[in-house]
Design an enzyme around this catalytic site. Structure first.
Site, PDB file in Angstrom:
ATOM      1  N   HIS A   1       6.075   8.863 -27.899  1.00 55.08           N
ATOM      2  CA  HIS A   1       5.138   9.759 -27.211  1.00 55.08           C
ATOM      3  C   HIS A   1       5.405  11.225 -27.593  1.00 55.08           C
ATOM      4  CE1 HIS A   1       2.546  11.377 -24.112  1.00 55.08           C
ATOM      5  NE2 HIS A   1       3.554  12.077 -23.627  1.00 55.08           N
TER       6      HIS A   1
ATOM      7  N   LYS B   1       6.620  22.949 -14.383  1.00 53.25           N
ATOM      8  CA  LYS B   1       5.829  21.794 -13.969  1.00 53.25           C
ATOM      9  C   LYS B   1       5.639  21.804 -12.457  1.00 53.25           C
ATOM     10  CE  LYS B   1       4.551  17.143 -14.650  1.00 53.25           C
ATOM     11  NZ  LYS B   1       4.657  15.920 -15.409  1.00 53.25           N
TER      12      LYS B   1
ATOM     13  N   ARG C   1      -3.613  21.921 -13.829  1.00 56.06           N
ATOM     14  CA  ARG C   1      -2.648  20.896 -14.243  1.00 56.06           C
ATOM     15  C   ARG C   1      -3.006  20.340 -15.620  1.00 56.06           C
ATOM     16  NH1 ARG C   1       0.406  16.067 -10.836  1.00 56.06           N
ATOM     17  NH2 ARG C   1       1.549  15.325 -12.646  1.00 56.06           N
TER      18      ARG C   1
ATOM     19  N   HIS D   1      -2.088  16.822 -26.021  1.00 55.29           N
ATOM     20  CA  HIS D   1      -2.145  15.413 -25.631  1.00 55.29           C
ATOM     21  C   HIS D   1      -3.462  14.715 -25.976  1.00 55.29           C
ATOM     22  CE1 HIS D   1       1.600  16.366 -23.715  1.00 55.29           C
ATOM     23  NE2 HIS D   1       1.721  15.172 -23.173  1.00 55.29           N
TER      24      HIS D   1
ATOM     25  N   GLU E   1      -4.886  17.318 -10.673  1.00 55.77           N
ATOM     26  CA  GLU E   1      -5.497  17.723 -11.940  1.00 55.77           C
ATOM     27  C   GLU E   1      -6.994  17.993 -11.851  1.00 55.77           C
ATOM     28  OE1 GLU E   1      -3.577  15.987 -15.385  1.00 55.77           O
ATOM     29  OE2 GLU E   1      -5.501  16.048 -16.433  1.00 55.77           O
TER      30      GLU E   1
ATOM     31  N   LYS F   1       2.556  11.602 -11.385  1.00 55.54           N
ATOM     32  CA  LYS F   1       1.571  10.818 -12.147  1.00 55.54           C
ATOM     33  C   LYS F   1       2.222   9.493 -12.491  1.00 55.54           C
ATOM     34  CE  LYS F   1      -1.541  13.854 -14.661  1.00 55.54           C
ATOM     35  NZ  LYS F   1      -1.941  14.286 -16.018  1.00 55.54           N
TER      36      LYS F   1
ATOM     37  N   ASN G   1      -1.457  19.102 -20.516  1.00 57.26           N
ATOM     38  CA  ASN G   1      -1.912  18.181 -21.560  1.00 57.26           C
ATOM     39  C   ASN G   1      -2.090  18.862 -22.914  1.00 57.26           C
ATOM     40  OD1 ASN G   1      -2.339  15.418 -20.702  1.00 57.26           O
ATOM     41  ND2 ASN G   1      -3.608  16.340 -19.113  1.00 57.26           N
TER      42      ASN G   1
ATOM     43  N   ARG H   1       0.817  -1.234   0.000  1.00 56.60           N
ATOM     44  CA  ARG H   1       0.000   0.000   0.000  1.00 56.60           C
ATOM     45  C   ARG H   1       0.846   1.277   0.000  1.00 56.60           C
ATOM     46  NH1 ARG H   1      -3.500  -2.841   3.711  1.00 56.60           N
ATOM     47  NH2 ARG H   1      -5.175  -3.763   2.473  1.00 56.60           N
TER      48      ARG H   1
ATOM     49  N   GLU I   1       8.271  18.052 -25.484  1.00 60.61           N
ATOM     50  CA  GLU I   1       7.643  18.419 -24.204  1.00 60.61           C
ATOM     51  C   GLU I   1       8.211  19.749 -23.689  1.00 60.61           C
ATOM     52  OE1 GLU I   1       5.071  16.846 -22.908  1.00 60.61           O
ATOM     53  OE2 GLU I   1       5.212  14.691 -23.264  1.00 60.61           O
TER      54      GLU I   1
ATOM     55  N   HIS J   1      -2.510  11.246 -27.445  1.00 59.26           N
ATOM     56  CA  HIS J   1      -2.879   9.957 -26.853  1.00 59.26           C
ATOM     57  C   HIS J   1      -3.687   9.114 -27.839  1.00 59.26           C
ATOM     58  CE1 HIS J   1      -2.257  11.464 -22.437  1.00 59.26           C
ATOM     59  NE2 HIS J   1      -1.137  11.114 -23.031  1.00 59.26           N
TER      60      HIS J   1
HETATM   61  N1  LIG Z   1       3.985  10.711 -15.649  1.00 62.02           N
HETATM   62  C1  LIG Z   1       3.952  11.770 -16.412  1.00 62.02           C
HETATM   63  O1  LIG Z   1       3.646  12.873 -15.947  1.00 62.02           O
HETATM   64  C2  LIG Z   1       4.321  11.642 -17.858  1.00 62.02           C
HETATM   65  C3  LIG Z   1       4.548  12.785 -18.635  1.00 62.02           C
HETATM   66  C4  LIG Z   1       4.960  12.630 -19.954  1.00 62.02           C
HETATM   67  C5  LIG Z   1       5.132  11.358 -20.482  1.00 62.02           C
HETATM   68  N2  LIG Z   1       4.882  10.272 -19.694  1.00 62.02           N
HETATM   69  C6  LIG Z   1       5.083   8.930 -20.221  1.00 62.02           C
HETATM   70  O2  LIG Z   1       6.460   8.748 -20.493  1.00 62.02           O
HETATM   71  C7  LIG Z   1       6.596   7.707 -21.465  1.00 62.02           C
HETATM   72  C8  LIG Z   1       7.599   8.099 -22.507  1.00 62.02           C
HETATM   73  O3  LIG Z   1       8.841   8.313 -21.885  1.00 62.02           O
HETATM   74  P1  LIG Z   1      10.195   8.187 -22.705  1.00 62.02           P
HETATM   75  O4  LIG Z   1      10.077   8.934 -23.970  1.00 62.02           O
HETATM   76  O5  LIG Z   1      11.296   8.486 -21.785  1.00 62.02           O
HETATM   77  O6  LIG Z   1      10.171   6.655 -23.126  1.00 62.02           O
HETATM   78  P2  LIG Z   1      11.047   5.387 -22.657  1.00 62.02           P
HETATM   79  O7  LIG Z   1      11.083   5.268 -21.204  1.00 62.02           O
HETATM   80  O8  LIG Z   1      10.526   4.249 -23.446  1.00 62.02           O
HETATM   81  O9  LIG Z   1      12.501   5.757 -23.145  1.00 62.02           O
HETATM   82  C9  LIG Z   1      12.738   5.891 -24.518  1.00 62.02           C
HETATM   83  C10 LIG Z   1      13.833   4.925 -25.007  1.00 62.02           C
HETATM   84  O10 LIG Z   1      15.072   5.524 -24.695  1.00 62.02           O
HETATM   85  C11 LIG Z   1      15.872   4.588 -23.963  1.00 62.02           C
HETATM   86  N3  LIG Z   1      16.676   5.405 -23.062  1.00 62.02           N
HETATM   87  C12 LIG Z   1      16.238   6.191 -22.037  1.00 62.02           C
HETATM   88  N4  LIG Z   1      17.264   6.857 -21.513  1.00 62.02           N
HETATM   89  C13 LIG Z   1      18.373   6.488 -22.189  1.00 62.02           C
HETATM   90  C14 LIG Z   1      19.729   6.876 -22.132  1.00 62.02           C
HETATM   91  N5  LIG Z   1      20.184   7.791 -21.283  1.00 62.02           N
HETATM   92  N6  LIG Z   1      20.591   6.266 -22.980  1.00 62.02           N
HETATM   93  C15 LIG Z   1      20.154   5.353 -23.898  1.00 62.02           C
HETATM   94  N7  LIG Z   1      18.878   4.989 -24.028  1.00 62.02           N
HETATM   95  C16 LIG Z   1      17.991   5.558 -23.186  1.00 62.02           C
HETATM   96  C17 LIG Z   1      14.905   3.668 -23.304  1.00 62.02           C
HETATM   97  O11 LIG Z   1      15.503   2.431 -23.030  1.00 62.02           O
HETATM   98  C18 LIG Z   1      13.823   3.553 -24.362  1.00 62.02           C
HETATM   99  O12 LIG Z   1      14.195   2.607 -25.321  1.00 62.02           O
HETATM  100  C19 LIG Z   1       5.216   7.481 -22.036  1.00 62.02           C
HETATM  101  O13 LIG Z   1       4.698   6.291 -21.532  1.00 62.02           O
HETATM  102  C20 LIG Z   1       4.412   8.656 -21.523  1.00 62.02           C
HETATM  103  O14 LIG Z   1       3.053   8.356 -21.351  1.00 62.02           O
HETATM  104  C21 LIG Z   1       4.492  10.391 -18.410  1.00 62.02           C
END
Ligand SMILES: NC(=O)c1ccc[n+]([C@@H]2O[C@H](COP(=O)([O-])OP(=O)(O)OC[C@H]3O[C@@H](n4cnc5c(N)ncnc54)[C@H](O)[C@@H]3O)[C@@H](O)[C@H]2O)c1
Length: 373
Positions: free
Chosen positions: A269, A230, A244, A251, A240, A146, A248, A124, A188, A255
């Protein structure tokens, strides 16, 4: 040597710090000591980042901790799934944990979102630290709590608001990040300028080559300004209920485009967000909210840096309007069946626009030449 930046996310008892600078992994023992001392630590990463940085980090913090374990999940969006969530929870429970155990999310947004949700769920709720390694995670997903996974019905539909104890942003790890991923993260950053800081967008128009070539001073400023914006928004509206949602911007489009590709890795993304930003400004113009020149300027910047600026430019998915709208209808921001979008009055001034009808979105996409059926 660039200055180490420090931003606070002010959430009362759940407040935490974000540190940003080069080579922070090397001094992770200093930054993490208050949180990991004499504790059991589990570092969770993916199969791409893990082999590069996981043992390095484990060795640095090992002398402080009672025990350090490393776990990995497959790289990519498909790991934000029930099956990976299940598997990683089982692996952690098999290691054996208690309420003092702390998890470290070492990776991009996928790892951050997944590990955050695992932390919120196990016993939990146990503590976790974000060490974001992609540009997208450093400017966005690691901050704000999030957490979650994707469902068949749509993206991020299962999850929790659950804040980390610390965010450690080492800007040097971006050296190993593929260029396409770097650009996706840059989308972003652009979003922050567009939603609330016109001067920052002007700064990006001038300084983007330095940011994308990882010139430390400019890179750190871009990450810092994004995290500051942020942090400010999250401190005002953690769950949100209001402003907040501005984060988006782009987005609702993004999405839907991602869901169409079934998260198969063909559309990142950030690429979907870039297309969504261009479309959000176009829709704002069509609704007489902003000037055409503003929308043109946004799309020109996206194209200049090498990002898609609209749906037709996306590498994946040529779905029909009805399929796009079906996915948009599952967006969490919608109210009573009508679509909600974040649109803009001008660059630097976004707002939530509820009650947009399917008919309006249909004719908007038709004007863009997207297939009806
Ligand atoms: N929680 C939130 O507020 C929020 C906000 C925006 C996006 N997101 C989410 O984030 C995700 C996308 O994140 P992302 O673009 O980082 O994707 P990801 O985590 O898949 O990373 C992208 C790729 O880069 C590689 N990688 C990451 N760092 C690296 C590094 N330093 N060296 C070599 N390779 C590296 C990873 O292994 C992966 O293959 C989505 O699921 C999206 O929905 C969440």
């Amino acid at each position: 040597m660039p200055k180490i930046e420090n931003i606070s996310v002010g959430l009362g008892q759940r407040s935490y710090q974000i540190f940003i600078g080069p080579d922070l992994l090397k001094s992770a023992n200093l930054y993490l000591s208050d949180f990991v001392s004499k504790k059991q630590v589990i570092i969770i990463s993916d199969t791409i980042i893990g082999p590069i940085y996981q043992n390095y980090l484990a060795k640095i913090i090992m002398p402080l901790c009672a025990k350090v374990d490393n776990l990995q999940v497959p790289a990519g969006e498909s790991s934000k799934s029930f099956s990976t969530f299940n598997k990683i929870c089982d692996e952690i429970l098999n290691i054996g944990i208690d309420r003092n155990t702390i998890l470290i999310a070492l990776g991009g947004g996928v790892i951050g979102d997944l590990v955050g949700f695992v932390s919120a769920s196990l016993l939990r709720g146990i503590e976790y630290i974000q060490i974001p390694t992609s540009l997208l995670a450093q400017v966005d997903s690691s901050v704000g709590g999030k957490t979650g996974i994707n469902a068949k019905a749509g993206k991020n539909l299962i999850g929790a608001f659950y804040q980390p104890k610390l965010v450690l942003v080492d800007t040097n790890v971006l050296i190993s990040l593929p260029k396409r991923q770097l650009l996706a993260g840059y989308a972003e950053i652009v979003k922050y300028g567009l939603l609330g800081d016109a001067n920052f967008f002007v700064w990006l128009e001038k300084n983007w080559p330095d940011v994308l070539s990882l010139k430390q001073d400019k890179l750190i400023y871009a990450i810092k300004r994004s995290c500051e914006m942020k942090a400010e928004i999250v401190a005002t509206d953690e769950t949100e209920k209001g402003m907040r949602a501005l984060l988006n911007l782009g987005h609702t489009f993004a999405h839907a485009f991602e869901a169409i590709t079934n998260y198969d890795g063909n559309l990142l993304h950030g690429e979907a967000v870039a297309a969504g930003l261009g479309l959000a400004f176009d829709l704002s113009f069509v609704r007489d909210m902003c000037e055409k020149e503003e929308a043109n300027r946004v799309r020109a910047h996206l194209l200049q840096v090498g990002l898609p600026d609209n749906y037709a430019a996306l590498p994946a998915g040529k779905a029909s309007i009805s399929v796009i709208i079906e996915h948009m209808k599952k967006d969490k921001k919608n109210i009573s069946g009508n679509l909600t979008f974040i649109l803009a009055n001008k660059i630097g001034s976004a707002r939530v626009v509820p009650n947009i009808t399917e008919e309006e979105i249909k004719s908007f996409f038709m004007s863009k030449g997207v297939n009806c059926v």
